[in-house]
Design a protein around this motif. Sequence first.
Motif, mmCIF file in Angstrom:
data_model
loop_
_atom_site.group_PDB
_atom_site.id
_atom_site.type_symbol
_atom_site.label_atom_id
_atom_site.label_comp_id
_atom_site.label_asym_id
_atom_site.label_seq_id
_atom_site.Cartn_x
_atom_site.Cartn_y
_atom_site.Cartn_z
ATOM 1 N N PRO A 137 11.022 28.737 50.036
ATOM 2 C CA PRO A 137 10.794 29.451 48.777
ATOM 3 C C PRO A 137 12.046 30.116 48.224
ATOM 4 O O PRO A 137 12.265 30.127 47.012
ATOM 5 C CB PRO A 137 9.723 30.485 49.138
ATOM 6 C CG PRO A 137 9.004 29.890 50.307
ATOM 7 C CD PRO A 137 10.045 29.155 51.069
ATOM 8 N N LEU A 138 12.865 30.687 49.149
ATOM 9 C CA LEU A 138 14.098 31.309 48.672
ATOM 10 C C LEU A 138 15.036 30.282 48.036
ATOM 11 O O LEU A 138 15.663 30.546 47.006
ATOM 12 C CB LEU A 138 14.805 32.015 49.835
ATOM 13 C CG LEU A 138 14.195 33.343 50.302
ATOM 14 C CD1 LEU A 138 14.908 33.850 51.555
ATOM 15 C CD2 LEU A 138 14.275 34.389 49.188
ATOM 16 N N LYS A 139 15.111 29.100 48.648
ATOM 17 C CA LYS A 139 15.983 28.058 48.089
ATOM 18 C C LYS A 139 15.476 27.622 46.728
ATOM 19 O O LYS A 139 16.280 27.413 45.790
ATOM 20 C CB LYS A 139 16.046 26.871 49.046
ATOM 21 C CG LYS A 139 17.023 25.792 48.593
ATOM 22 C CD LYS A 139 17.184 24.702 49.642
ATOM 23 C CE LYS A 139 18.232 23.683 49.216
ATOM 24 N NZ LYS A 139 18.452 22.638 50.253
ATOM 25 N N ASN A 140 14.158 27.476 46.599
ATOM 26 C CA ASN A 140 13.607 27.078 45.299
ATOM 27 C C ASN A 140 13.865 28.143 44.241
ATOM 28 O O ASN A 140 14.207 27.828 43.092
ATOM 29 C CB ASN A 140 12.105 26.829 45.428
ATOM 30 C CG ASN A 140 11.796 25.596 46.263
ATOM 31 O OD1 ASN A 140 12.620 24.702 46.389
ATOM 32 N ND2 ASN A 140 10.612 25.581 46.871
ATOM 33 N N ALA A 141 13.701 29.391 44.635
ATOM 34 C CA ALA A 141 13.947 30.467 43.683
ATOM 35 C C ALA A 141 15.420 30.532 43.289
ATOM 36 O O ALA A 141 15.765 30.703 42.113
ATOM 37 C CB ALA A 141 13.506 31.803 44.280
ATOM 38 N N LEU A 142 16.291 30.352 44.293
ATOM 39 C CA LEU A 142 17.721 30.365 43.996
ATOM 40 C C LEU A 142 18.098 29.180 43.114
ATOM 41 O O LEU A 142 18.880 29.324 42.163
ATOM 42 C CB LEU A 142 18.517 30.334 45.302
ATOM 43 C CG LEU A 142 20.040 30.288 45.160
ATOM 44 C CD1 LEU A 142 20.547 31.537 44.443
ATOM 45 C CD2 LEU A 142 20.709 30.151 46.532
ATOM 46 N N ALA A 144 16.219 27.609 40.976
ATOM 47 C CA ALA A 144 15.738 27.844 39.613
ATOM 48 C C ALA A 144 16.655 28.807 38.873
ATOM 49 O O ALA A 144 16.982 28.597 37.688
ATOM 50 C CB ALA A 144 14.313 28.383 39.649
ATOM 51 N N ALA A 145 17.083 29.869 39.572
ATOM 52 C CA ALA A 145 17.962 30.845 38.932
ATOM 53 C C ALA A 145 19.325 30.233 38.603
ATOM 54 O O ALA A 145 19.857 30.415 37.502
ATOM 55 C CB ALA A 145 18.138 32.067 39.839
ATOM 56 N N ASN A 148 19.072 27.711 35.757
ATOM 57 C CA ASN A 148 18.955 28.381 34.466
ATOM 58 C C ASN A 148 20.332 28.815 33.947
ATOM 59 O O ASN A 148 20.664 28.627 32.766
ATOM 60 C CB ASN A 148 18.028 29.588 34.587
ATOM 61 C CG ASN A 148 17.833 30.297 33.258
ATOM 62 O OD1 ASN A 148 17.464 29.695 32.260
ATOM 63 N ND2 ASN A 148 18.085 31.602 33.251
ATOM 64 N N TYR A 213 23.047 38.853 40.724
ATOM 65 C CA TYR A 213 23.300 38.190 42.011
ATOM 66 C C TYR A 213 24.744 38.486 42.422
ATOM 67 O O TYR A 213 25.630 37.639 42.318
ATOM 68 C CB TYR A 213 23.072 36.684 41.909
ATOM 69 C CG TYR A 213 21.662 36.310 41.541
ATOM 70 C CD1 TYR A 213 20.687 36.129 42.519
ATOM 71 C CD2 TYR A 213 21.292 36.122 40.208
ATOM 72 C CE1 TYR A 213 19.388 35.785 42.184
ATOM 73 C CE2 TYR A 213 20.008 35.775 39.861
ATOM 74 C CZ TYR A 213 19.050 35.610 40.844
ATOM 75 O OH TYR A 213 17.764 35.272 40.497
#
Length: 472
Positions: A137-142, A144-145, A148, A213
């Motif tokens: 999940p952290l990799k997916n969130a990173l 996506a960020a 973007n 970040y």
Amino acid sequence: MDPSEIPADRDRPGGPRPPSAPGRAEDERLRETEDRNRRRLRWTFASVLLALAFLLSPVAVVAAWMDSQISDVDRYVETVAPLATDPAVQDAVSDRLTDRVVDNVDLDAFTAALAKALERADAPPRVVDNVPALAGPLKNALAAAVDNVVTKVVTGDRFPQFWENANRRAHAAVVKTLTGEGTSAVQARGDTVVLDLGTVVDEVQRRLVDAGYERAANIPDVDRTIPLLQTDKLSQAQTAMQLINVLGPWLPPVTIALAALAVWTAPRHRAALLAAAIGIGVMMLLLLAGLAVMRQVYVNSVPPTTLPRDAATAVYDTLVRFLRQSTLTILVVAVLTALTAYLYGPDRAARALRSAAARGTGALGRAAARSGLRTDGAGRWLEAHRGWTTGAVIALGALALILRNYPTPAFVALVLGLVLLALVVLGVLAAAADGPGPSRTGLATGTGAARPAPGAPPDRDTGSDRDTGPGG
């Protein structure tokens, strides 16, 4: 009588005797045979020159294109500039840079440190044991960020400048890849030309920090390059590319000179010009077909892991767009030349069109004269020198095409329209000198002819295809 006393022909009253009828017929037959042989030899020589011009014409177009791309870095940058705003290429750049940034973030080390911190804080063992599961999940969130931010950078106003700078640095690598020559630039990796987009990565890191970040500034150096061109198939033609690169500045003028010499040598100049235009037009059609085939060959040769299919297609279409444009322009010029050669010929339709043009300009000129817009001496001068004025207008149109770097088909059509308009105006001005009576002139292209006097024999085609000597 002693034969020595018989007077010679030259001593007879009235001069030498004329040859007998059989002798004249034999002389005429010999002259006709000699003329046929001479014409056959000239046609043979002109045909050989035309065949060479036809074979060299597509090679000359490719050579001129390659010479402009290789020798002129500004021209190369102008060629690849549209790729910076192409959606397929932008998506490929965004995906590649996002993956590079995310892959360089050690999420396993992050989750391990988080687990140790929770363990020191006496967190329940179940919580500590499940911390590694947060890596996904952290990799997916990173991702996506980062995606973007990268997308905003790639689609932003500054990216075209980043793209231009990167391509200027990679130009030497493109030259090396196309010709096999030059220095071993770091942007050339085997059969692939890559762009160093380090400035884009720096911009992405800065924006990630600005977005909160802070640790993005500590991301290790990533591979800052993306592939622009892979040539595993095209590299097989590298020897031919080297030859074309050497001959590039010479092939176009040599091809034009061969075609011009063929037209000048041929007994019928108009017919040779028509053949030259048709032949070169056909070769340009074959070149366009070859570019379409090479498009499929190139796109199929690029692995999807290197460039997505839509991005590879965009790269090929952009790199060869000036070559395709030049080919289309020459095709348009060839068609117009063939049409002009036909209209000046003895065909009934061509003669009817010339007569209609003559009547039209004559009517307009007489109407202008009746309204008081008589050209008098100037009009009569234009009528007397219409061959020179026609040639001057056509020469100016040709000069405009020559001075225009990489003229487009639209520009050729514009020049053609202006030339035709100028010729019509000259024809009207020449006819306006005659007043309301019958016009002595037609269209200023030389297609109009003086109206024959009563009882004069009908007009004949005397100049289009007559057998003339070189230059005649």
